[in-house]
Design an enzyme around this catalytic site. Structure first.
Site, short mmCIF file in Angstrom:
data_model
loop_
_atom_site.label_atom_id
_atom_site.label_comp_id
_atom_site.label_asym_id
_atom_site.label_seq_id
_atom_site.Cartn_x
_atom_site.Cartn_y
_atom_site.Cartn_z
CB SER A 106 -0.84 -0.01 1.28
OG SER A 106 -1.49 1.23 1.48
CE1 TYR A 137 -4.19 -2.13 4.94
CE2 TYR A 137 -3.39 0.11 4.55
CZ TYR A 137 -3.89 -1.09 4.07
OH TYR A 137 -4.09 -1.26 2.72
CE LYS A 197 -1.62 -3.67 3.15
NZ LYS A 197 -1.79 -4.86 2.31
P1 NAI Z 1 -11.49 -5.77 -0.73
O1 NAI Z 1 -12.03 -5.90 0.66
O2 NAI Z 1 -12.40 -5.23 -1.78
O3 NAI Z 1 -10.91 -7.16 -1.21
C1 NAI Z 1 -10.10 -7.92 -0.34
C2 NAI Z 1 -10.50 -9.37 -0.42
O4 NAI Z 1 -9.68 -10.07 0.51
C3 NAI Z 1 -11.96 -9.63 0.00
O5 NAI Z 1 -12.63 -10.39 -0.98
C4 NAI Z 1 -11.84 -10.40 1.31
O6 NAI Z 1 -12.88 -11.36 1.48
C5 NAI Z 1 -10.48 -11.05 1.15
N1 NAI Z 1 -9.91 -11.41 2.44
C6 NAI Z 1 -9.93 -10.71 3.60
N2 NAI Z 1 -9.37 -11.42 4.58
C7 NAI Z 1 -8.98 -12.60 4.04
C8 NAI Z 1 -8.33 -13.75 4.55
N3 NAI Z 1 -7.99 -13.84 5.84
N4 NAI Z 1 -8.06 -14.76 3.71
C9 NAI Z 1 -8.42 -14.70 2.40
N5 NAI Z 1 -9.05 -13.64 1.86
C10 NAI Z 1 -9.33 -12.60 2.69
O7 NAI Z 1 -10.20 -4.87 -0.57
P2 NAI Z 1 -9.08 -4.35 -1.62
O8 NAI Z 1 -9.03 -2.90 -1.46
O9 NAI Z 1 -9.28 -4.93 -2.94
O10 NAI Z 1 -7.78 -4.94 -0.93
C11 NAI Z 1 -6.83 -5.74 -1.60
C12 NAI Z 1 -5.45 -5.36 -1.13
O11 NAI Z 1 -5.17 -4.03 -1.54
C13 NAI Z 1 -5.25 -5.38 0.39
O12 NAI Z 1 -4.00 -5.96 0.70
C14 NAI Z 1 -5.26 -3.91 0.75
O13 NAI Z 1 -4.55 -3.66 1.94
C15 NAI Z 1 -4.61 -3.32 -0.45
N6 NAI Z 1 -4.82 -1.89 -0.66
C16 NAI Z 1 -6.07 -1.38 -0.88
C17 NAI Z 1 -6.25 -0.02 -1.08
C18 NAI Z 1 -7.58 0.58 -1.33
O14 NAI Z 1 -7.69 1.82 -1.31
N7 NAI Z 1 -8.62 -0.19 -1.59
C19 NAI Z 1 -5.10 0.90 -1.03
C20 NAI Z 1 -3.84 0.26 -0.78
C21 NAI Z 1 -3.72 -1.08 -0.61
#
Ligand code: NAI
Length: 295
Positions: free
Chosen positions: A143, A156, A160
């Protein structure tokens, strides 16, 4: 079609947001994809969508923080799609708040998913990739909070920064191989992360979900980048074996300030400990890509 056409990928957090964007882009580029997520219902929907588009996909229900589940998940994915040569360690959660208001249980929940999950993913797939040989790729989603301290999300941010360190070491350790590493450091992306994280955090703390606060953050993130565009950017970067992937220029001055602070600390240091042959030898070994102690 060129790489990654025909390759098999394993994407965690593939049921939503950035992971789904990466899975869609991999399928569009001819790769087979094992969609791994803790959310079975959403996984099934996503699998239907990608199959209808002609993609070769399979679903794997996996809690990335549970070391016991990974080997079986990897076996299932490889039985369905063949040897996995692309691992996208993308699943992640946010939570906590100010550090003095972050419960230890929430701190640990975040580190286990965001850092340990990536480490276990690497421990599971890297030996398989190494023993088979050939081109492979590991992507870790960190991130902007892995390059910049962000007040209010200390747990968090710590997770990261750890993901960034882990990825940088992995890149150095794999430098002489055909296995490449990429590190995704996005700014705000329009995903479900605030809802997913609040639901998870409420479960950890045994309380009701604070839907209102999750919706407020969700509304802010909705203005962020399109996760499908980020997915396309990730696949392009992997094709070109690029390491660091960023999504927003706006943070550059803040990252520069941090680097200037580090440089200034070295410039201002008066060298009071004198010349240190051990430090010199270690710095030399690190710059040559060697293990600083064993070399
Ligand atoms: P999201 O919540 O839309 O998707 C994340 C997915 O990970 C979900 O489907 C969830 O069910 C799954 N998940 C959560 N815990 C889990 C576990 N223990 N085992 C398996 N799957 C699990 O979120 P997003 O934003 O797509 O996040 C993806 C990555 O991007 C994360 O690592 C997040 O920290 C990172 N990120 C997101 C940003 C944003 O603004 N959305 C910015 C910077 C980084």
């Amino acid at each position: 079609m060129s790489w990654p056409a025909g390759e098999a990928a394993f994407v965690t957090g593939a049921a939503s947001g950035i992971g789904l964007g990466i899975a869609r882009a991999l399928v569009a580029n001819g790769a087979k994809v094992a969609l791994a997520d803790i959310d079975r219902a959403r996984l099934d929907e996503v699998a239907r969508e990608l199959t209808e588009k002609g993609g070769a996909v399979t679903t794997v229900v996996l809690d990335v923080s549970d070391a016991e589940q990974w080997a079986a998940a990897a076996d299932r994915a490889e039985e369905a799609l063949g040897p996995i040569s692309i691992l996208c360690n993308n699943a992640g959660v946010n939570g906590g708040g100010m550090l003095d208001q972050t419960p230890l249980k929430v701190w640990r929940w975040i580190q286990r998913i965001n850092v340990e999950g990536q480490f276990i993913g690497i421990s599971t797939f890297l030996p398989r990739m190494k023993s088979r040989g050939g081109r492979g790729h590991i992507l870790n989603t960190a991130s902007m909070a892995g390059l910049l301290p962000i007040p209010g999300v200390g747990a968090y941010t710590a997770s990261k920064f750890a993901s960034v360190g882990l990825s940088m070491v992995l890149r150095a350790e794999l430098a002489q191989t055909e296995l490449a590493v990429s590190l995704l450091c996005p700014g705000a992306v329009a995903t479900r992360i605030s809802a997913t994280s609040e639901e998870g955090q409420a479960k950890v703390l045994g309380r009701d979900s604070d839907v209102e606060s999750a919706e407020q953050i969700g509304a802010m993130l909705a203005q962020g980048a399109d996760p499908d565009h980020v997915g396309e950017q990730v696949v392009e970067a992997m094709q070109n074996k690029e390491f660091l992937i960023v999504t927003h220029r706006d943070y550059l001055p803040l990252v520069e300030n941090l680097h200037v602070e580090i440089q200034r600390a070295f410039a201002d240091f008066d060298g009071r400990h004198g010349a240190d042959p051990t430090a010199q030898a270690m710095a030399q070994a690190i710059s040559a890509g060697a293990h600083p102690v064993s070399s």
